[in-house]
Design a protein around this motif. Structure first.
Motif, mmCIF file in Angstrom:
data_model
loop_
_atom_site.group_PDB
_atom_site.id
_atom_site.type_symbol
_atom_site.label_atom_id
_atom_site.label_comp_id
_atom_site.label_asym_id
_atom_site.label_seq_id
_atom_site.Cartn_x
_atom_site.Cartn_y
_atom_site.Cartn_z
ATOM 1 N N LEU A 262 0.951 -1.396 -0.054
ATOM 2 C CA LEU A 262 -0.080 -0.187 0.049
ATOM 3 C C LEU A 262 0.620 0.855 0.064
ATOM 4 O O LEU A 262 2.337 1.387 0.189
ATOM 5 N N ALA A 263 -0.349 2.322 -0.719
ATOM 6 C CA ALA A 263 1.080 3.720 -0.809
ATOM 7 C C ALA A 263 1.253 4.224 0.786
ATOM 8 O O ALA A 263 0.342 3.387 1.950
ATOM 9 N N ARG A 264 2.144 5.093 1.308
ATOM 10 C CA ARG A 264 2.109 5.733 2.549
ATOM 11 C C ARG A 264 0.319 7.529 2.308
ATOM 12 O O ARG A 264 0.101 7.275 0.875
ATOM 13 N N LYS A 265 0.160 7.155 3.485
ATOM 14 C CA LYS A 265 -1.064 7.425 4.122
ATOM 15 C C LYS A 265 -1.591 8.662 3.645
ATOM 16 O O LYS A 265 -2.529 9.302 2.631
ATOM 17 N N GLU A 266 -0.841 9.756 3.449
ATOM 18 C CA GLU A 266 -0.286 11.053 3.298
ATOM 19 C C GLU A 266 -0.028 11.307 2.163
ATOM 20 O O GLU A 266 -0.473 12.113 1.106
ATOM 21 N N ASN A 267 -0.392 9.698 1.073
ATOM 22 C CA ASN A 267 0.390 9.969 -0.673
ATOM 23 C C ASN A 267 -1.275 9.538 -0.837
ATOM 24 O O ASN A 267 -1.149 8.815 -2.231
ATOM 25 N N SER A 268 -1.966 9.238 -0.834
ATOM 26 C CA SER A 268 -2.741 8.448 -0.489
ATOM 27 C C SER A 268 -4.541 8.949 -0.719
ATOM 28 O O SER A 268 -4.881 9.610 0.141
ATOM 29 N N PRO A 269 -5.725 8.526 -1.326
ATOM 30 C CA PRO A 269 -6.832 9.880 -1.404
ATOM 31 C C PRO A 269 -7.229 9.068 0.748
ATOM 32 O O PRO A 269 -7.181 8.039 0.736
ATOM 33 N N ASN A 270 -7.756 9.992 0.612
ATOM 34 C CA ASN A 270 -8.691 9.830 2.235
ATOM 35 C C ASN A 270 -10.046 9.337 2.053
ATOM 36 O O ASN A 270 -10.467 9.735 0.615
ATOM 37 N N MET A 271 -11.145 8.970 3.072
ATOM 38 C CA MET A 271 -12.014 8.856 2.922
ATOM 39 C C MET A 271 -12.547 9.847 1.616
ATOM 40 O O MET A 271 -14.052 9.709 0.883
ATOM 41 N N LYS A 272 -12.467 11.299 2.252
ATOM 42 C CA LYS A 272 -13.690 12.694 1.813
ATOM 43 C C LYS A 272 -12.853 12.408 0.255
ATOM 44 O O LYS A 272 -14.393 12.264 -0.716
ATOM 45 N N GLU A 273 -11.977 12.397 -0.337
ATOM 46 C CA GLU A 273 -11.826 12.641 -1.740
ATOM 47 C C GLU A 273 -11.951 11.127 -2.672
ATOM 48 O O GLU A 273 -12.708 11.246 -2.948
ATOM 49 N N LEU A 274 -11.789 10.230 -2.113
ATOM 50 C CA LEU A 274 -12.123 8.999 -2.772
ATOM 51 C C LEU A 274 -13.397 8.860 -2.461
ATOM 52 O O LEU A 274 -14.102 8.882 -4.257
ATOM 53 N N LEU A 275 -14.769 9.260 -1.734
ATOM 54 C CA LEU A 275 -15.969 9.258 -1.964
ATOM 55 C C LEU A 275 -16.122 10.294 -3.190
ATOM 56 O O LEU A 275 -17.383 10.422 -4.150
ATOM 57 N N HIS A 276 -15.634 11.410 -2.927
ATOM 58 C CA HIS A 276 -15.964 12.721 -4.631
ATOM 59 C C HIS A 276 -15.543 12.274 -5.628
ATOM 60 O O HIS A 276 -15.666 11.970 -6.851
ATOM 61 N N ILE A 277 -14.000 11.530 -5.810
ATOM 62 C CA ILE A 277 -13.495 10.644 -7.091
ATOM 63 C C ILE A 277 -14.819 9.863 -7.063
ATOM 64 O O ILE A 277 -15.359 9.995 -7.972
ATOM 65 N N LEU A 278 -15.391 8.872 -6.170
ATOM 66 C CA LEU A 278 -16.314 8.389 -6.864
ATOM 67 C C LEU A 278 -17.178 8.235 -7.360
ATOM 68 O O LEU A 278 -18.763 7.886 -8.342
ATOM 69 N N THR A 279 -17.845 9.552 -6.637
ATOM 70 C CA THR A 279 -19.011 10.031 -7.063
ATOM 71 C C THR A 279 -18.854 11.119 -8.060
ATOM 72 O O THR A 279 -20.319 11.172 -8.779
#
Length: 654
Positions: A262-279
């Motif tokens: 897995l990537a470093r947490k700081e280099n990955s989308p958090n749940m808010k960003e992930l849901l914005h991408i998905l929506t």
């Protein structure tokens, strides 16, 4: 450390070879190594079919060994057990991906399976030496992350969880680690995060991971951000996992270790960003309810939310606020000569793929299933390789690439050429386009896809797909593309039949989409039946209606339909005829041999009379969807056109 060639032949014993990770690993082992593989499978015939369907081109270095992880002695015949003891590398990937497994089943597969594989490792170590044991287990395992004290805290937390699937997997991890210490063989533990499809297509057949989240968003069951911005869902493509496993398999001097993929947490989308991408990709509103603690969501699911939404409470275990140690992984990646890919680049393709997979499909599919899938530009394509000039087919409304597979298969059978059927942007398995204008976005996406095919092409479009193909050809300026238009539709609507539709399309987009999705399967079947002027078997019409109804369960696909319907019915000014602009392709492109096949029983559209002269026209006594229902006749017309560049320019009957 560089890998060197060992004089000793690598003989690999592998479990889980037909799974999501396993298939990709076997494929890469065949393509990149000379490793001989002993694959533990329940059925040799099924395993052969699965691997060949996945694209494993050669089985010469593969020996199938029939057995079962949950059975004493792996259920092996004495001859097979002796054969496996000749292996010098074990790759243990086996285990069902089902977070809802009952405890007894999970214990048989994971904990019992670990003991059997460990015993085999001990036998190999005693008889000739085990060069490497590679174990694949989930990234939430408490082992190998931090100090012994931190491990114990994580283990205690594990025992308080409800998921037998997770608990038994991690008990298997702990058992194998202890066994490796006692018996002195090198152990590498690979901890993939939630696994998604490989590049470039993003095909994610394992729908139990991020697919659960996408399904919830698709159905409107995710109005909040689980956990908030401090939480994330680590993701990894299965080709990255496979590449890592292949590298470790070839390693002549393994040092062992724990590799969290897995990537470093700081280099990955958090749940808010992930849901914005998905929506954005699913064409639904962003979560409006802010963040909600995971524990609250779990309680809601446990008191009936799972029954309503279809989301198991155990699925939330993959969403975490933890930071993982990835230093060993980064060192391994450096040895492999690669860096960690940004998952954001792949998420649109993963989302479109899973959105499409989760839609209801007809129970009996009488369509070809021997096709392969590729990606050109941002568009998914289905089809077949072959010899000579390829066909590229663009579908119309109420369709995806699947609906034209019978036509594509027949064309390949008749011509031997490669055939590729496009999923338009936002349809089927293709992500939505990023343009504000629906038609422009579709054309740009097709131009980009064709731009990756720098050789002569026969381009075929049906209905509005014909208009998109015509505009893409003109925009590309290419002289090596021949164009065939099947029932081309743009501004040539029979207005008298569409007054009510035109009024509906003036309503707000979300309202129009809701109205379109509200049409019943029976109403679609009635439309397809009326459209056809010849006797068509009811089952074919019913399947087409099922497919159309199923497609529109996706807000993404329904929205793409609305946008193109609006372009057709509301997007043209009378003085700017589409076919007046794009109909002189014969004059603008010397190599274009323009064919138009027109079904004269079409009730919705009339022939685009503003097309400039010079085209070849074939009339057929059918309705609008003849490329779907009369695919054999359509393929024959296209083949004759392709083979005979001197067709008479006069209208040709059929």
């Amino acid at each position: 450390m560089n890998q060197t060639t060992n004089l000793e032949q690598t003989v690999l014993f592998m479990t889980g070879s037909t799974g999501f990770i396993g298939k990709e690993t076997v494929k890469q082992l065949v393509e990149k190594t000379d490793v001989h593989m002993l694959l533990l499978v329940r059925s040799e015939q099924r395993a052969r079919t699965v691997l060949e369907s996945y694209g494993v081109r050669s089985l010469e270095r593969i020996t199938f060994v029939v057995g079962d992880l949950s059975v004493q002695g792996l259920g092996l015949a004495p001859r097979d057990h002796k054969r496996i003891r000749e292996a010098n590398v074990i790759l243990h990937v086996g285990g069902t991906m089902d977070i809802t497994l009952e405890r007894e089943t999970a214990e048989k597969i994971f904990r019992h399976g670990a003991r059997e594989i460990a015993q085999l490792a001990e036998d190999i170590q005693r008889s000739g030496g085990l060069r490497h044991f590679i174990h694949v287990v989930g990234f939430m395992s408490p082992y190998g992350q931090g100090s012994e004290q931190e491990e114990q805290i994580n283990i205690n937390h594990l025992h308080s969880q409800e998921s037998a699937y997770e608990e038994m997997k991690f008990q298997a991890d702990g058992y194998i680690r202890e066994h490796a210490k006692q018996n002195g063989y090198p152990l590498s533990v690979v901890n993939p995060s939630t696994v998604v499809g490989p590049r470039p297509t993003g095909e994610t057949e394992q729908t139990g991971g991020i697919g659960l989240l996408i399904g919830a968003v698709q159905k409107g069951f995710m109005p909040v951000v689980p956990g908030g911005s401090s939480y994330w869902l680590p993701l990894v493509e299965n080709d990255v996992v496979a590449e890592t496993l292949v590298f470790l398999t070839k390693d002549d001097s393994p040092i062992g270790g724990t590799y969290a993929l897995l990537a470093r947490k700081e280099n990955s989308p958090n749940m808010k960003e992930l849901l914005h991408i998905l929506t954005k990709q699913l064409d639904v509103p962003k979560p409006a309810g802010g963040a909600l603690p995971l524990s609250w969501i779990q309680k809601l699911l446990n008191v009936g939310g799972t029954r309503i939404s279809g989301i198991p409470a155990q699925s939330l275990a993959f969403i975490t606020d933890r930071t993982f140690q990835v230093e060993e992984t980064e060192g391994l990646l450096k040895r492999m000569g690669r860096t960690w890919p940004d998952i954001r680049e792949q998420l649109p393709f993963i989302t479109a793929d899973l959105d499409y997979r989760l839609l209801p499909k007809p129970e009996a599919e009488h369509i070809p299933n021997d096709y392969i899938r590729i990606r050109r530009g941002n568009l998914a394509m289905l089809g077949w390789e072959g010899e000579g000039e390829p066909w590229v087919i663009v579908h119309g409304l109420l369709q995806c690439a699947d609906d034209l597979l019978p036509l594509g298969s027949q064309l390949r059978k008749l011509t031997g050429n490669p055939v590729w059927i496009v999923d338009l942007a936002g349809f089927g398995r293709s992500p939505v386009h990023q343009s504000r204008d629906a038609f422009t976005g579709q054309v740009n996406a097709l131009v980009d896809a064709l731009g990756e095919m720098q050789f002569p092409i026969k381009l075929v479009g049906h209905s509005v797909g014909a208009a998109i193909a015509a505009a893409a050809l003109k925009q590309s300026g290419r002289a090596d593309i021949r164009l065939a238009l099947l029932q081309p539709a743009a501004d040539n609507v029979n207005e008298g039949n569409n007054g009510r539709l035109k009024q509906m399309l003036r309503l707000p987009r979300r309202v129009v989409r809701t109205l379109l999705r509200s049409k019943s399967q029976r109403s679609w079947a009635r439309m397809f039946s009326i459209d056809s002027s010849v006797q068509i078997k009811g089952s074919i019409v019913d399947r087409s209606a099922q497919r159309a109804y199923g497609y529109l369960r996706s807000p993404r696909i329904a929205g793409a339909h609305v946008d193109l319907l609006r372009w057709i019915h509301l997007g043209h000014k009378q003085e700017l005829s589409f076919w007046g602009q794009y109909g002189n392709l014969e004059q603008t492109n010397n190599a274009t041999d323009l064919l138009i096949v027109w079904a004269d029983k079409d009730r919705e559209y009339h022939f685009p009379s503003k097309l400039k002269p010079g085209y070849k026209k074939v009339d057929v006594p059918h309705g609008h969807y003849f490329p779907v229902f009369q695919f054999e006749q359509t393929a024959e017309i296209l083949m004759n056109w392709a083979e005979n560049s001197h067709m008479n320019n006069d209208r040709q009957g059929y």
